[in-house]
Motif scaffolding. Structure first.
Motif, PDB file in Angstrom:
ATOM      1  N   VAL A 619       2.677  -3.527  11.638  1.00 46.03           N
ATOM      2  CA  VAL A 619       2.675  -2.707  10.402  1.00 46.03           C
ATOM      3  C   VAL A 619       3.989  -1.954  10.273  1.00 46.03           C
ATOM      4  O   VAL A 619       4.619  -1.923   9.200  1.00 46.03           O
ATOM      5  CB  VAL A 619       1.473  -1.744  10.413  1.00 46.03           C
ATOM      6  CG1 VAL A 619       1.597  -0.737   9.274  1.00 46.03           C
ATOM      7  CG2 VAL A 619       0.169  -2.518  10.290  1.00 46.03           C
ATOM      8  N   THR A 634      -0.114  -5.310   3.870  1.00 46.12           N
ATOM      9  CA  THR A 634      -1.484  -4.890   3.569  1.00 46.12           C
ATOM     10  C   THR A 634      -2.470  -5.600   4.486  1.00 46.12           C
ATOM     11  O   THR A 634      -3.407  -4.984   4.996  1.00 46.12           O
ATOM     12  CB  THR A 634      -1.815  -5.214   2.103  1.00 46.12           C
ATOM     13  OG1 THR A 634      -0.891  -4.542   1.255  1.00 46.12           O
ATOM     14  CG2 THR A 634      -3.203  -4.773   1.750  1.00 46.12           C
ATOM     15  N   GLN A 637      -2.271  -4.019   7.867  1.00 45.03           N
ATOM     16  CA  GLN A 637      -2.899  -2.702   7.878  1.00 45.03           C
ATOM     17  C   GLN A 637      -4.420  -2.803   7.847  1.00 45.03           C
ATOM     18  O   GLN A 637      -5.117  -2.036   8.512  1.00 45.03           O
ATOM     19  CB  GLN A 637      -2.414  -1.877   6.679  1.00 45.03           C
ATOM     20  CG  GLN A 637      -1.077  -1.182   6.933  1.00 45.03           C
ATOM     21  CD  GLN A 637      -0.741  -0.222   5.804  1.00 45.03           C
ATOM     22  OE1 GLN A 637      -0.433  -0.648   4.700  1.00 45.03           O
ATOM     23  NE2 GLN A 637      -0.795   1.056   6.087  1.00 45.03           N
ATOM     24  N   ARG A 641      -6.883  -1.123  10.499  1.00 39.54           N
ATOM     25  CA  ARG A 641      -7.939  -0.178  10.119  1.00 39.54           C
ATOM     26  C   ARG A 641      -9.316  -0.688  10.561  1.00 39.54           C
ATOM     27  O   ARG A 641     -10.153   0.092  11.033  1.00 39.54           O
ATOM     28  CB  ARG A 641      -7.923   0.034   8.605  1.00 39.54           C
ATOM     29  CG  ARG A 641      -6.678   0.779   8.118  1.00 39.54           C
ATOM     30  CD  ARG A 641      -6.612   0.774   6.614  1.00 39.54           C
ATOM     31  NE  ARG A 641      -5.350   1.358   6.141  1.00 39.54           N
ATOM     32  CZ  ARG A 641      -4.972   1.383   4.859  1.00 39.54           C
ATOM     33  NH1 ARG A 641      -5.743   0.854   3.919  1.00 39.54           N
ATOM     34  NH2 ARG A 641      -3.826   1.927   4.514  1.00 39.54           N
ATOM     35  N   LEU A 664       1.355   6.902   8.097  1.00 39.45           N
ATOM     36  CA  LEU A 664       0.121   6.123   8.038  1.00 39.45           C
ATOM     37  C   LEU A 664      -1.072   7.081   8.024  1.00 39.45           C
ATOM     38  O   LEU A 664      -1.817   7.222   9.002  1.00 39.45           O
ATOM     39  CB  LEU A 664       0.026   5.181   9.243  1.00 39.45           C
ATOM     40  CG  LEU A 664       1.115   4.116   9.359  1.00 39.45           C
ATOM     41  CD1 LEU A 664       1.011   3.373  10.691  1.00 39.45           C
ATOM     42  CD2 LEU A 664       1.026   3.134   8.198  1.00 39.45           C
ATOM     43  N   GLU A 667      -4.787   5.588   8.676  1.00 41.52           N
ATOM     44  CA  GLU A 667      -5.023   5.292  10.063  1.00 41.52           C
ATOM     45  C   GLU A 667      -5.185   6.572  10.878  1.00 41.52           C
ATOM     46  O   GLU A 667      -6.026   6.649  11.786  1.00 41.52           O
ATOM     47  CB  GLU A 667      -3.884   4.447  10.639  1.00 41.52           C
ATOM     48  CG  GLU A 667      -3.824   3.020  10.111  1.00 41.52           C
ATOM     49  CD  GLU A 667      -3.295   2.920   8.673  1.00 41.52           C
ATOM     50  OE1 GLU A 667      -2.839   3.952   8.148  1.00 41.52           O
ATOM     51  OE2 GLU A 667      -3.366   1.825   8.093  1.00 41.52           O
TER      52      GLU A 667
END
Length: 859
Positions: A619, A634, A637, A641, A664, A667
């Motif tokens: 990321v 995306t 990420q 997540r 972030l 997160e």
């Protein structure tokens, strides 16, 4: 007509092999079923031998018997008769007037102990009438006077089906269908036990000679008649053959078409059924057993077992074939078909069909030739040998002699015509493919499959690969050279694999992928190699080519480890070993860790933390790269997540330190939530991200699987944050009303209402208030229902108590305590609901010791 010397007498079981270290062994009976020879002796022992036949160049054969085992049956009487029922794998043993069922291989009696008692003799019905393939029909002469009994014998049980009375005491019996051929005290008769009709045949004196009753074919019997005649009789009571003249003192008889064989005290005599003449005499003293078993004639003395080996019956027919009198040969063969042993008839008839097949083949009439080859069960190598170089160099095949045809090879047959040769090759491909999985191929599958491989490779046929990936018997040396000659390297690799040379196969395929050799059979050969290594059990081979597959493609190559069956996860492929190998390949490492965490669900902190860090690094790399694609960032990420939310094993503090200042926030909020720092997590979502749906989702996520008060606290915390004054108050007000209206059930209305600004209208909070009122009313009504039910139950108990109190109890000195069974000495007692009376001390002891018996469950 065959030569006068029709049979040769050869030894099968010598006395030494039978007796071993015993001083005396007396053979009482024999039975032969295929290669299995059974011998019953006078000391109640059954021996099992395996017969091996070795043909001699003269056309006869020798036999050697290998002792398998012997078993004593537990009686003190001799074994009188043995009969094999191969369909049931059972041997019927008559001993001491009892027929015992034993296993043909182990000679162990059946576990059920099934047996037929009261039997003096037995015969099997070789033309059964009940139609059940899983039983045999047995006819016995019962020890009951003048009685025949019929049984159905199964694997582990016997069933009597008929008892038949006879006019005189039966001494010998044979059975065919519903017909019994009986030797009585003074005569032979035919008896239909189904209808009861009997037919007298001819008289004889049982005191002067031993009766012989033998079934020789369908509805036909051979009997020892008066005047030294062997008489034939059908079930209709007539004779369709002239009798044969044998000794007055005949002991036994056997049939081996076209001969009748008889045994007396000193000789074995052979008589023709065609002209009734005696053809051969063999000296044989002390013989007392003569029987035929499926064309094999066995004679025995008390000390040894011998076999009468017939000379080849096909000699007459071969003479006709040599002079091209094929039709006459067919007529002769078919005329003798009913009585000639099946194997011998087939040999004669098959050869004629094979010769006709080659005539059709030479005329390119392939359909007709194929049918004749099939019917004649042609040794396919006869056909393959016409094609140059198709038979393996190691093949020991030699053509039939005399030959079945006059052609040296295919070139001579087609006279060099390439079109005809191509047609012949296409026919052979089709024919070999059809017969390779049938009995025709038994014994020489290597020759057939190797020839088929060569034809497929030469013609570039698609079936080449199908042949190599299924069970086959292709010879490696011949096939490998042929495949290499025709540049079939992928197929050669399959051949190596089938012969357990996986290293050679993989190296060959790697050379194709690298372009060192050319073979365009598979465009996806790299993926095939990966799949092959995935399921390979050769650990060294997998590790040897692991770097090669990963260098070609990390995402595909890692499947060698991720798709490997779990039951084959050898110690060499432990996760730690694989991770060490994959450190040079970051994409593959991510895929493998995903496999460990997501697919295999390994609960190890190290794997979860390492995967999270790899996601995070990806990321951060994508965010810092100017030319990175948003979609990729995306996706990375979302993976990060998802892992942070679902896993509880990674090191949260380590990840918080790595994420701090990295931009972030989502997160970061998830990680604070893992630490139960809900206010900080919600602050990030509400004030930094302004992502109100995410804040609601956070409350749902963190309260999943928790009790309702925990969930309430989370939603109350989020509401309090929405209601804090500040520059974003209007936006937060809308979020607060949405939260209340969408999650009314997750709030305590009594706590929420005091917190709300007085300026908010009822209409604004209508969904929330409606839900709160409904929940309150529902809770109150539910409580009222529960209270009413409790009161009703209490009333029932009160009623029961009053009923018990209202009934009278009579106590006298005649009543006894139901627990100790002693009378009552004083008017003090305990009464149970079922009316039982017990002493107070007995009741007290029962309550102290609940396991003691008592008259009721409660007082």
């Amino acid at each position: 007509m065959m030569s006068t010397k029709a049979f040769t007498l050869v030894s099968a079981v010598e006395w030494e092999l039978l007796a071993g270290d015993k001083e005396r062994v007396h053979i009482e009976c024999v039975e032969c079923c295929g290669k299995n020879l059974y011998v019953g002796t006078g000391d109640c022992v059954v021996y099992h031998f395996l017969l091996e036949e070795r043909a001699l160049p003269t056309g006869t054969a020798t036999f050697s018997a290998t002792k398998q085992l012997h078993r004593h049956l537990g009686f003190r009487k001799p074994v009188n008769e043995l009969r094999a029922a191969s369909a049931l794998n059972r041997l019927l043993v008559l001993c001491d007037n009892s027929i015992t069922l034993v296993n043909m291989m182990s000679l162990e009696p059946v576990p059920s102990g099934a047996r037929i008692k009261g039997a003096a003799a037995l015969a099997l019905n070789e033309n059964p009438v009940n139609g059940d393939p899983f039983c045999v029909e047995v006819c016995i002469i019962s020890v009951k006077r003048r009685t025949i009994q019929l049984f159905l014998v199964y694997e582990d049980r016997v069933q009597i089906v008929r008892e038949v009375s006879t006019p005189e005491q039966p001494l010998a019996v044979a059975v065919d269908g519903h017909f019994l051929c009986l030797a009585l005290t003074t005569q032979y008769i035919i008896l239909n036990y189904n209808t009861g009709f009997s037919q007298d045949l001819f008289p004889y004196c049982s005191e002067e000679k031993r009766p012989i009753v033998k079934r020789i074919g369908r509805q036909e019997f051979l009997l020892a008649g008066p005047g030294g005649l062997g008489m034939f009789a059908t079930v209709a009571g007539i004779s369709q053959r002239a009798p044969v003249h044998w000794s007055e003192n005949v002991i036994g008889a056997a049939i081996c078409f076209p001969y009748v064989i008889a045994l007396d005290d000193e000789f074995i005599t052979v008589h023709s059924m065609l002209d009734q003449q005696q053809k051969q005499t063999l000296p044989f003293k002390e013989g007392h057993i003569l029987q035929d078993f499926e064309g094999r004639v066995i004679v025995a003395t008390s000390k040894g077992v011998y076999i009468l080996v017939p000379l080849p019956l096909e000699k007459q027919i071969q003479d006709l074939l040599a002079s091209h009198r094929v039709e006459e040969a067919l007529v002769l063969a078919k005329g003798a078909r009913r009585n000639i042993p099946k194997e011998k008839f087939q040999v004669m008839y098959r050869r004629i069909l094979q010769q006709a097949g080659f005539i059709q083949f030479a005329q390119l009439q392939f359909l007709e030739a194929k049918e004749l080859f099939r019917s004649g069960q042609l040794d396919v190598r006869e056909l393959i040998s016409l094609y140059p170089f198709l038979l393996p160099t190691s093949s020991s095949f030699t053509r039939s002699h005399p030959p079945l045809h006059e052609y040296a090879d295919l070139n001579q047959l087609t006279q060099g015509d390439q079109e005809k040769m191509a047609k012949c090759k296409r026919f052979l491909m089709s024919y070999l493919n059809e017969v390779r999985s049938t009995e025709v191929a038994n014994g020489y599958k290597e020759d057939i499959d190797t020839a088929l491989l060569k034809l497929y490779a030469e013609a570039d046929h698609d079936s080449l690969l199908d042949l190599l990936v299924t069970e086959n018997s292709c010879l490696l040396t011949d096939s490998a050279a042929w495949l290499e000659k025709h540049n079939k390297y992928f197929a050669l690799g399959l051949l190596y694999h089938y012969n357990n040379q996986d290293a050679a196969a993989v190296q060959l395929w790697v050379n194709i992928v690298n372009g060192d050799i050319h073979d365009s059979t598979r465009s996806d050969l790299y993926e095939y190699v990966v799949d092959f290594l995935t399921y390979s059990l050769d650990q060294e081979l997998v590790w040897k080519y692991a770097d090669w597959v990963l260098q070609k493609s990390e995402e595909v190559g890692v499947q060698v480890f991720t798709k490997r069956p779990l039951d084959e996860q050898q110690s060499s492929f432990s996760p730690d070993s694989v991770i060490t190998c994959l450190k040079k390949y970051p994409k593959a490492l991510v895929k493998y860790l995903e496999h460990l965490v997501t697919d295999r669900r390994l609960q190890k902190e190290e794997y979860h933390t390492q995967l999270a860090l790899l996601y995070l690094d990806e990321v951060l790399r994508q965010r810092s790269g100017a030319d990175s694609e948003a979609a990729e960032a995306t996706e990375a990420q979302l993976k990060l997540r998802r892992l942070l939310q679902k896993s509880d094993l990674y090191r949260v503090h380590l990840l918080i330190d790595r994420i701090r200042g990295a931009g972030l926030p989502m997160e970061s909020a998830i990680l604070h939530g893992k630490l139960e720092e809900h206010e900080e997590a919600l602050r990030i979502l509400v004030h930094e991200l302004r992502d109100f749906p995410a804040a609601e989702d956070y409350c749902l996520w963190r309260s999943e699987g928790r009790d309702p008060p925990y969930r309430q606290r989370l939603f109350h915390t989020l509401l309090a944050m929405y209601l804090q004054p500040g520059p974003a108050a209007p936006e937060l007000t809308v979020a607060a009303t949405d939260l209340l209206n969408h999650h009314a059930a997750d709030f305590d209305a009594a706590q929420v209402l005091p917190l709300l600004p007085g300026s908010w209208s009822v209409q604004l909070l209508r969904p929330f208030l409606t839900g709160a009122v409904r929940s309150s009313v529902h809770a109150r009504r539910t409580t009222q229902v529960a209270l009413g039910l409790a009161k009703s139950e209490n009333l029932i108990y009160k009623y029961d108590k009053m009923k018990l109190k209202g009934s009278s109890v009579q106590l006298s000195d005649k009543k006894v305590c139901q627990m100790c069974q002693n009378p009552f000495c004083e008017p003090v007692f305990v009464r149970y609901p079922n009316g039982g009376l017990v002493h107070t001390h007995c009741a007290a002891s029962r309550h102290t010791n609940p396991s003691s018996p008592g008259p009721g469950a409660r007082t």
